[in-house]
Scaffold this motif. Sequence first.
Motif, PDB file in Angstrom:
ATOM      1  N   MET A 149      50.227  29.480  43.878  1.00  0.00           N
ATOM      2  CA  MET A 149      51.659  29.362  44.031  1.00  0.00           C
ATOM      3  C   MET A 149      52.161  28.117  43.292  1.00  0.00           C
ATOM      4  SD  MET A 149      54.052  29.344  47.438  1.00  0.00           S
ATOM      5  CE  MET A 149      53.219  28.033  48.250  1.00  0.00           C
ATOM      6  N   ALA A 150      51.441  27.013  43.431  1.00  0.00           N
ATOM      7  CA  ALA A 150      51.872  25.787  42.761  1.00  0.00           C
ATOM      8  C   ALA A 150      51.950  25.997  41.256  1.00  0.00           C
ATOM      9  CB  ALA A 150      50.932  24.629  43.091  1.00  0.00           C
ATOM     10  N   TRP A 151      50.943  26.654  40.689  1.00  0.00           N
ATOM     11  CA  TRP A 151      50.939  26.879  39.237  1.00  0.00           C
ATOM     12  C   TRP A 151      52.166  27.685  38.813  1.00  0.00           C
ATOM     13  CZ3 TRP A 151      47.990  24.699  35.598  1.00  0.00           C
ATOM     14  CH2 TRP A 151      48.074  25.214  34.306  1.00  0.00           C
ATOM     15  N   LEU A 152      52.488  28.731  39.554  1.00  0.00           N
ATOM     16  CA  LEU A 152      53.622  29.581  39.200  1.00  0.00           C
ATOM     17  C   LEU A 152      54.940  28.831  39.332  1.00  0.00           C
ATOM     18  CD1 LEU A 152      52.481  32.911  40.894  1.00  0.00           C
ATOM     19  CD2 LEU A 152      52.397  32.327  38.460  1.00  0.00           C
ATOM     20  N   TYR A 153      55.109  28.057  40.394  1.00  0.00           N
ATOM     21  CA  TYR A 153      56.369  27.334  40.589  1.00  0.00           C
ATOM     22  C   TYR A 153      56.506  26.130  39.666  1.00  0.00           C
ATOM     23  CZ  TYR A 153      58.452  30.125  44.191  1.00  0.00           C
ATOM     24  OH  TYR A 153      59.071  31.160  44.846  1.00  0.00           O
ATOM     25  N   VAL A 212      46.935  38.079  36.833  1.00  0.00           N
ATOM     26  CA  VAL A 212      45.946  37.776  37.867  1.00  0.00           C
ATOM     27  C   VAL A 212      44.666  37.271  37.205  1.00  0.00           C
ATOM     28  CG1 VAL A 212      44.492  38.835  39.641  1.00  0.00           C
ATOM     29  CG2 VAL A 212      46.939  39.353  39.561  1.00  0.00           C
ATOM     30  N   THR A 213      44.283  37.895  36.101  1.00  0.00           N
ATOM     31  CA  THR A 213      43.072  37.494  35.378  1.00  0.00           C
ATOM     32  C   THR A 213      43.175  36.061  34.877  1.00  0.00           C
ATOM     33  OG1 THR A 213      42.770  39.781  34.689  1.00  0.00           O
ATOM     34  CG2 THR A 213      41.545  38.108  33.453  1.00  0.00           C
ATOM     35  N   GLU A 214      44.322  35.697  34.289  1.00  0.00           N
ATOM     36  CA  GLU A 214      44.519  34.323  33.786  1.00  0.00           C
ATOM     37  C   GLU A 214      44.428  33.309  34.915  1.00  0.00           C
ATOM     38  OE1 GLU A 214      47.677  34.859  30.108  1.00  0.00           O
ATOM     39  OE2 GLU A 214      48.431  34.986  32.173  1.00  0.00           O
ATOM     40  N   LEU A 215      45.064  33.611  36.044  1.00  0.00           N
ATOM     41  CA  LEU A 215      45.045  32.684  37.176  1.00  0.00           C
ATOM     42  C   LEU A 215      43.637  32.550  37.755  1.00  0.00           C
ATOM     43  CD1 LEU A 215      48.392  33.713  38.887  1.00  0.00           C
ATOM     44  CD2 LEU A 215      47.909  31.562  37.700  1.00  0.00           C
ATOM     45  N   ALA A 216      42.914  33.659  37.840  1.00  0.00           N
ATOM     46  CA  ALA A 216      41.541  33.607  38.346  1.00  0.00           C
ATOM     47  C   ALA A 216      40.671  32.739  37.438  1.00  0.00           C
ATOM     48  CB  ALA A 216      40.972  35.017  38.451  1.00  0.00           C
ATOM     49  N   ARG A 217      40.832  32.892  36.133  1.00  0.00           N
ATOM     50  CA  ARG A 217      40.069  32.090  35.173  1.00  0.00           C
ATOM     51  C   ARG A 217      40.473  30.618  35.259  1.00  0.00           C
ATOM     52  NH1 ARG A 217      41.631  34.333  30.440  1.00  0.00           N
ATOM     53  NH2 ARG A 217      40.431  36.169  30.980  1.00  0.00           N
ATOM     54  N   GLN A 218      41.782  30.349  35.347  1.00  0.00           N
ATOM     55  CA  GLN A 218      42.286  28.976  35.407  1.00  0.00           C
ATOM     56  C   GLN A 218      41.704  28.211  36.595  1.00  0.00           C
ATOM     57  OE1 GLN A 218      44.455  27.214  33.425  1.00  0.00           O
ATOM     58  NE2 GLN A 218      44.561  25.480  34.789  1.00  0.00           N
ATOM     59  N   PHE A 219      41.589  28.890  37.734  1.00  0.00           N
ATOM     60  CA  PHE A 219      41.172  28.204  38.959  1.00  0.00           C
ATOM     61  C   PHE A 219      39.755  28.539  39.397  1.00  0.00           C
ATOM     62  CE2 PHE A 219      45.792  28.321  38.968  1.00  0.00           C
ATOM     63  CZ  PHE A 219      46.015  26.964  38.950  1.00  0.00           C
ATOM     64  N   LYS A 222      52.402  45.836  33.450  1.00  0.00           N
ATOM     65  CA  LYS A 222      52.359  46.295  32.057  1.00  0.00           C
ATOM     66  C   LYS A 222      51.005  46.963  31.883  1.00  0.00           C
ATOM     67  CE  LYS A 222      55.571  43.175  29.906  1.00  0.00           C
ATOM     68  NZ  LYS A 222      55.866  42.303  28.799  1.00  0.00           N
ATOM     69  N   GLY A 223      51.010  48.287  32.068  1.00  0.00           N
ATOM     70  CA  GLY A 223      49.743  49.014  32.052  1.00  0.00           C
ATOM     71  C   GLY A 223      48.921  48.582  33.254  1.00  0.00           C
ATOM     72  N   ASN A 224      47.690  48.161  33.004  1.00  0.00           N
ATOM     73  CA  ASN A 224      46.815  47.677  34.076  1.00  0.00           C
ATOM     74  C   ASN A 224      47.029  46.204  34.384  1.00  0.00           C
ATOM     75  OD1 ASN A 224      45.589  50.148  34.412  1.00  0.00           O
ATOM     76  ND2 ASN A 224      43.923  49.698  32.971  1.00  0.00           N
ATOM     77  N   LEU A 225      47.869  45.557  33.612  1.00  0.00           N
ATOM     78  CA  LEU A 225      48.097  44.127  33.751  1.00  0.00           C
ATOM     79  C   LEU A 225      49.141  43.847  34.825  1.00  0.00           C
ATOM     80  CD1 LEU A 225      47.033  41.600  32.283  1.00  0.00           C
ATOM     81  CD2 LEU A 225      49.008  41.743  30.791  1.00  0.00           C
ATOM     82  N   ARG A 226      48.792  43.002  35.766  1.00  0.00           N
ATOM     83  CA  ARG A 226      49.711  42.588  36.829  1.00  0.00           C
ATOM     84  C   ARG A 226      50.156  41.168  36.520  1.00  0.00           C
ATOM     85  NH1 ARG A 226      48.050  41.849  43.195  1.00  0.00           N
ATOM     86  NH2 ARG A 226      50.147  41.521  43.996  1.00  0.00           N
ATOM     87  N   LEU A 227      51.436  41.004  36.175  1.00  0.00           N
ATOM     88  CA  LEU A 227      51.988  39.700  35.826  1.00  0.00           C
ATOM     89  C   LEU A 227      52.755  39.134  37.015  1.00  0.00           C
ATOM     90  CD1 LEU A 227      53.260  40.508  32.248  1.00  0.00           C
ATOM     91  CD2 LEU A 227      51.221  39.212  32.880  1.00  0.00           C
TER      92      LEU A 227
END
Length: 177
Positions: free
Chosen positions: A1-5, A14-21, A46-51
Amino acid sequence: MAWLYLHPEMSCSVTELARQFNVSQSTVSREADHLAAAGLVREERKGNLRLLRADLTNPLARPLTELLALTYGPAAVLADVLPPVDGVDEAFIYGSWAARYSGEAGPPPRDVDVLVVGDADEDDLADAARSAERQLGREVNIHRVSAAAWKSAGDDPFLASVRSRPSYPIVEPGERS
């Protein structure tokens, strides 16, 4: 949540956030489900991508962003990385981040400007800046000035500008022993 805000201009998968943390995608997805149900994040497929993106229309968005900025943002990160650097007598965030901390409206800052007063080694400050950048996901620019230059009432236009605008203290005079 902190990263998004603290990066409201970005949509993150979700993939980017999982990799980041360094956590599993299922963990991020589960947390995203909770945040979306609470109306704190927006989802886009966007397709299989959850943003995911911070929902800035939520009435809690502003106070939540302020709280997250103080606990996970530049002030918190720099308060960890700068005090251990020898020769840092004082340090301030200035520029757009300081303006936002003081309540001035404007777009999210793209970088963080820091003024260090003292005789800290430039390489040590560069290492601290890179460490902060990795944690914040934003460029950190450190400008060092001598204690004499900071205390003088000289006509350095840069220092006059820093003094005339909002700043946020990271290391205060006498804080280090």
